[in-house]
Design an enzyme around this catalytic site. Structure first.
Site, PDB file in Angstrom:
ATOM      1  N   TYR A  95     -27.965  95.181 140.044  1.00  0.00           N
ATOM      2  CA  TYR A  95     -26.848  94.468 139.414  1.00  0.00           C
ATOM      3  C   TYR A  95     -26.234  93.418 140.327  1.00  0.00           C
ATOM      4  O   TYR A  95     -25.886  92.319 139.890  1.00  0.00           O
ATOM      5  CB  TYR A  95     -25.787  95.475 138.947  1.00  0.00           C
ATOM      6  CG  TYR A  95     -26.264  96.212 137.727  1.00  0.00           C
ATOM      7  CD1 TYR A  95     -26.069  95.688 136.463  1.00  0.00           C
ATOM      8  CD2 TYR A  95     -26.991  97.398 137.849  1.00  0.00           C
ATOM      9  CE1 TYR A  95     -26.559  96.325 135.332  1.00  0.00           C
ATOM     10  CE2 TYR A  95     -27.484  98.047 136.740  1.00  0.00           C
ATOM     11  CZ  TYR A  95     -27.263  97.502 135.472  1.00  0.00           C
ATOM     12  OH  TYR A  95     -27.758  98.127 134.368  1.00  0.00           O
TER      13      TYR A  95
ATOM     14  N   CYS B  38      16.681 107.064 143.341  1.00  0.00           N
ATOM     15  CA  CYS B  38      15.950 106.949 142.068  1.00  0.00           C
ATOM     16  C   CYS B  38      14.516 107.457 142.096  1.00  0.00           C
ATOM     17  O   CYS B  38      14.149 108.303 141.284  1.00  0.00           O
ATOM     18  CB  CYS B  38      15.952 105.498 141.600  1.00  0.00           C
ATOM     19  SG  CYS B  38      17.592 104.936 141.154  1.00  0.00           S
TER      20      CYS B  38
ATOM     21  N   LYS C 150      16.686 102.367 152.759  1.00  0.00           N
ATOM     22  CA  LYS C 150      16.199 100.993 152.965  1.00  0.00           C
ATOM     23  C   LYS C 150      17.339 100.167 153.551  1.00  0.00           C
ATOM     24  O   LYS C 150      18.480 100.642 153.599  1.00  0.00           O
ATOM     25  CB  LYS C 150      15.666 100.376 151.674  1.00  0.00           C
ATOM     26  CG  LYS C 150      16.686 100.163 150.589  1.00  0.00           C
ATOM     27  CD  LYS C 150      16.010  99.485 149.395  1.00  0.00           C
ATOM     28  CE  LYS C 150      17.026  99.270 148.280  1.00  0.00           C
ATOM     29  NZ  LYS C 150      16.445  98.650 147.098  1.00  0.00           N
TER      30      LYS C 150
HETATM   31  N1  NAD Z   1     -22.770  97.212 140.412  1.00  0.00           N
HETATM   32  C1  NAD Z   1     -21.610  96.657 140.690  1.00  0.00           C
HETATM   33  O1  NAD Z   1     -20.832  96.238 139.830  1.00  0.00           O
HETATM   34  C2  NAD Z   1     -21.207  96.491 142.127  1.00  0.00           C
HETATM   35  C3  NAD Z   1     -20.118  95.657 142.445  1.00  0.00           C
HETATM   36  C4  NAD Z   1     -19.779  95.477 143.762  1.00  0.00           C
HETATM   37  C5  NAD Z   1     -20.480  96.133 144.755  1.00  0.00           C
HETATM   38  N2  NAD Z   1     -21.512  96.967 144.412  1.00  0.00           N
HETATM   39  C6  NAD Z   1     -22.245  97.620 145.502  1.00  0.00           C
HETATM   40  O2  NAD Z   1     -23.430  96.837 145.731  1.00  0.00           O
HETATM   41  C7  NAD Z   1     -24.518  97.699 146.088  1.00  0.00           C
HETATM   42  C8  NAD Z   1     -25.659  97.506 145.106  1.00  0.00           C
HETATM   43  O3  NAD Z   1     -25.218  97.915 143.827  1.00  0.00           O
HETATM   44  P1  NAD Z   1     -26.105  97.701 142.526  1.00  0.00           P
HETATM   45  O4  NAD Z   1     -25.268  98.164 141.376  1.00  0.00           O
HETATM   46  O5  NAD Z   1     -26.651  96.316 142.514  1.00  0.00           O
HETATM   47  O6  NAD Z   1     -27.294  98.746 142.816  1.00  0.00           O
HETATM   48  P2  NAD Z   1     -28.655  98.901 141.988  1.00  0.00           P
HETATM   49  O7  NAD Z   1     -29.028 100.330 142.094  1.00  0.00           O
HETATM   50  O8  NAD Z   1     -28.545  98.270 140.642  1.00  0.00           O
HETATM   51  O9  NAD Z   1     -29.680  98.019 142.819  1.00  0.00           O
HETATM   52  C9  NAD Z   1     -30.118  98.361 144.098  1.00  0.00           C
HETATM   53  C10 NAD Z   1     -31.513  97.817 144.275  1.00  0.00           C
HETATM   54  O10 NAD Z   1     -31.899  98.024 145.645  1.00  0.00           O
HETATM   55  C11 NAD Z   1     -33.296  98.261 145.622  1.00  0.00           C
HETATM   56  N3  NAD Z   1     -33.739  98.832 146.898  1.00  0.00           N
HETATM   57  C12 NAD Z   1     -33.597 100.099 147.366  1.00  0.00           C
HETATM   58  N4  NAD Z   1     -34.171 100.224 148.570  1.00  0.00           N
HETATM   59  C13 NAD Z   1     -34.661  99.005 148.902  1.00  0.00           C
HETATM   60  C14 NAD Z   1     -35.369  98.489 150.016  1.00  0.00           C
HETATM   61  N5  NAD Z   1     -35.672  99.265 151.057  1.00  0.00           N
HETATM   62  N6  NAD Z   1     -35.711  97.196 150.011  1.00  0.00           N
HETATM   63  C15 NAD Z   1     -35.421  96.397 148.964  1.00  0.00           C
HETATM   64  N7  NAD Z   1     -34.753  96.837 147.858  1.00  0.00           N
HETATM   65  C16 NAD Z   1     -34.400  98.118 147.833  1.00  0.00           C
HETATM   66  C17 NAD Z   1     -33.496  99.170 144.411  1.00  0.00           C
HETATM   67  O11 NAD Z   1     -34.836  99.215 143.984  1.00  0.00           O
HETATM   68  C18 NAD Z   1     -32.570  98.498 143.410  1.00  0.00           C
HETATM   69  O12 NAD Z   1     -33.253  97.530 142.634  1.00  0.00           O
HETATM   70  C19 NAD Z   1     -23.946  99.108 146.138  1.00  0.00           C
HETATM   71  O13 NAD Z   1     -23.544  99.400 147.432  1.00  0.00           O
HETATM   72  C20 NAD Z   1     -22.754  99.023 145.210  1.00  0.00           C
HETATM   73  O14 NAD Z   1     -21.786 100.008 145.518  1.00  0.00           O
HETATM   74  C21 NAD Z   1     -21.894  97.151 143.126  1.00  0.00           C
END
Ligand code: NAD
Length: 432
Positions: free
Chosen positions: A10, A263, A319
């Site tokens: 994502y 309060c 305060k």
């Molecule tokens: N999804 C959100 O809305 C969002 C928003 C902000 C931050 N985050 C953070 O961003 C990070 C990623 O989230 P996401 O939702 O995109 O995760 P996701 O699970 O959708 O995607 C992660 C991807 O990493 C790949 N991957 C795993 N090991 C790998 C490797 N060794 N080499 C290359 N690729 C590899 C997986 O195959 C997968 O496609 C997380 O830490 C999450 O907490 C997510």
């Protein structure tokens, strides 16, 4: 720039599409061959409005490709963004194994390169993670400048991720010492993006998500209570949000004093009581008084372990600019100090004991009848020549305070009073 994006989920797929749309040449990397394949056909591996157009255009214009070969991607690019997953472990901890693997692969590939490469970690990681990863895989590369490492938290939301990426609601970049980023990277991080330490940037992401979760849970609890009381909680919350001075604002969002006064404690107590009678369960609101009490306990622990026998409290009311002592945390601190045998002096120019009336006077008569002997109207007498100065409120200008402090005073800043750092006496921030 030539950029590699590790992890095409994502966050990574949106990052790849949006950076390519900005004109960068992007190489996506994932262990999942199917996602690599999708990207190589200009198709998004996830559903996200606006992404397909960006990926398709970037592919046609030759600015996008994807691979499962990490080493090749690092060799082809100047900078890697890491967006791999950081899921929960069974025990609720954070699984850093994917980030560890990618960091190791990138560090190994950089060792085979003849020019520097930048590593930008975007996966959500707990404070200390970046430093730990660098120590494990790239300490020499980071210190020699061959692999400068940045932690750049991502704040996008699924469903509006493209817009959020292009117009982020918040941006901050962590560097190893909180120092500035190279000018060449400013367009990537965004012009004027604040620079902080790795750990500050890491905690910022968690603070934001915990805050968002708190907002949702709070609105839902008011909703459940409203329903139980046949009150329209939607109308309540809409009106609540109209107050941009106290409610939707930075007000009440600074670490520092526990809450008190006539309060907040009383009204939270009454709300919890009423909710229990209706059968509505409000765990968040119910946790407020225990949380505040825990904060106060930690202040008392700090005083007890300070090594100072003499304690000076600056500001006894809950305060500044008031003489209201009802449920003031500092009255409790004062009682605690006396109970532990400390020598206590109090300075609060707003407090005129002779003028106290009603419930405010009762606080003193019942809880601190000997307050008059502890309260000093003269700042010099209050400070004495040594002791822990518990600065709870800004009750005195710092230019009056500075000449009266000695090397045997320590300032414990409870209020978030930045000028106290400059007064020469040892300074300790309560929770920062
Ligand atoms: N999804 C959100 O809305 C969002 C928003 C902000 C931050 N985050 C953070 O961003 C990070 C990623 O989230 P996401 O939702 O995109 O995760 P996701 O699970 O959708 O995607 C992660 C991807 O990493 C790949 N991957 C795993 N090991 C790998 C490797 N060794 N080499 C290359 N690729 C590899 C997986 O195959 C997968 O496609 C997380 O830490 C999450 O907490 C997510």
């Amino acid at each position: 720039m030539n950029v590699s994006v590790f992890g095409l989920g994502y966050v990574g797929a949106v990052t790849a599409g949006c950076l390519a749309a900005r004109g960068h040449r992007v190489t996506g990397v994932d262990v999942a061959a199917s996602k690599v394949e999708e990207l190589n056909h200009g198709r998004p591996p996830i559903i996200e409005p606006g992404l397909e157009e960006r990926l398709g255009a970037a592919l046609r214009e030759g600015r996008l490709s994807a691979t499962t070969d990490a080493s090749h991607a690092v060799g082809e690019t100047d900078l890697s963004l890491v967006c791999v997953g950081t899921p929960s472990t069974v025990s609720g901890g954070l699984d850093l194994s994917f980030v560890r693997q990618v960091t190791r692969e990138i560090a190994e590939a950089v060792r085979r390169k003849s020019r520097p490469h930048a590593l930008v970690l975007r996966s959500t990681m707990l404070p200390g993670s970046t430093r730990q990863l660098v120590a494990e895989f790239a300490a020499d590369l980071q210190s020699s400048g061959a692999l400068p490492v940045y932690y750049f938290p991502e704040f996008l939301r699924e469903g509006t991720a493209v817009r959020d990426f292009e117009e982020p609601s918040l941006a901050a970049v962590g560097t190893h010492d909180g120092g500035a980023i190279p000018t060449a990277l400013a367009p990537l991080f965004g012009q004027g993006t604040p620079t902080v330490s790795w750990e500050t940037a890491e905690l910022l992401k968690y603070a934001c998500n915990a805050f968002h979760a708190t907002k949702v849970a709070f609105a839902n609890e008011i909703g459940r209570l409203g329903k139980a009381l046949s009150v329209d909680a939607q109308a309540v919350m809409q009106l609540l949000c109209q107050d941009t001075r106290l409610n939707i604002s930075p007000y009440y969002l600074r670490p520092g004093n526990p809450f008190g006064g006539s309060c907040l404690p009383k009204d939270v107590r009454a709300l919890v009581h009423r909710a229990r009678l209706t059968g509505a369960s409000l765990p968040l609101v119910e946790s407020l008084l225990p949380s505040n009490d825990r904060h106060l306990q930690s202040l008392m622990e700090r005083i007890a372990t300070s090594g100072h026998q003499e304690i000076v409290i600056l500001g006894l009311s809950f305060k500044s600019q008031t003489d209201d002592l009802r449920e003031s945390a500092m009255v409790e601190v004062a009682q605690h100090c006396l109970g532990r045998g400390h020598r206590l002096r109090i300075y609060d120019p707003q407090l005129n004991l002779a003028a106290l009336v009603g419930s405010n006077k009762r606080v003193i008569d019942t809880r601190m009848p000997h307050l008059a002997s502890l309260l000093h109207t003269d700042l010099r007498a209050a400070l004495g020549t040594r002791g822990l100065v518990v600065a709870a409120q800004k009750v005195v200008p710092t230019d009056q305070l500075a000449p009266l402090l000695t090397a045997e005073h320590t300032l414990l800043d409870v209020n978030g009073w930045p000028e106290l750092r400059t007064l020469g006496a040892p300074y300790d921030g309560f929770c920062w």
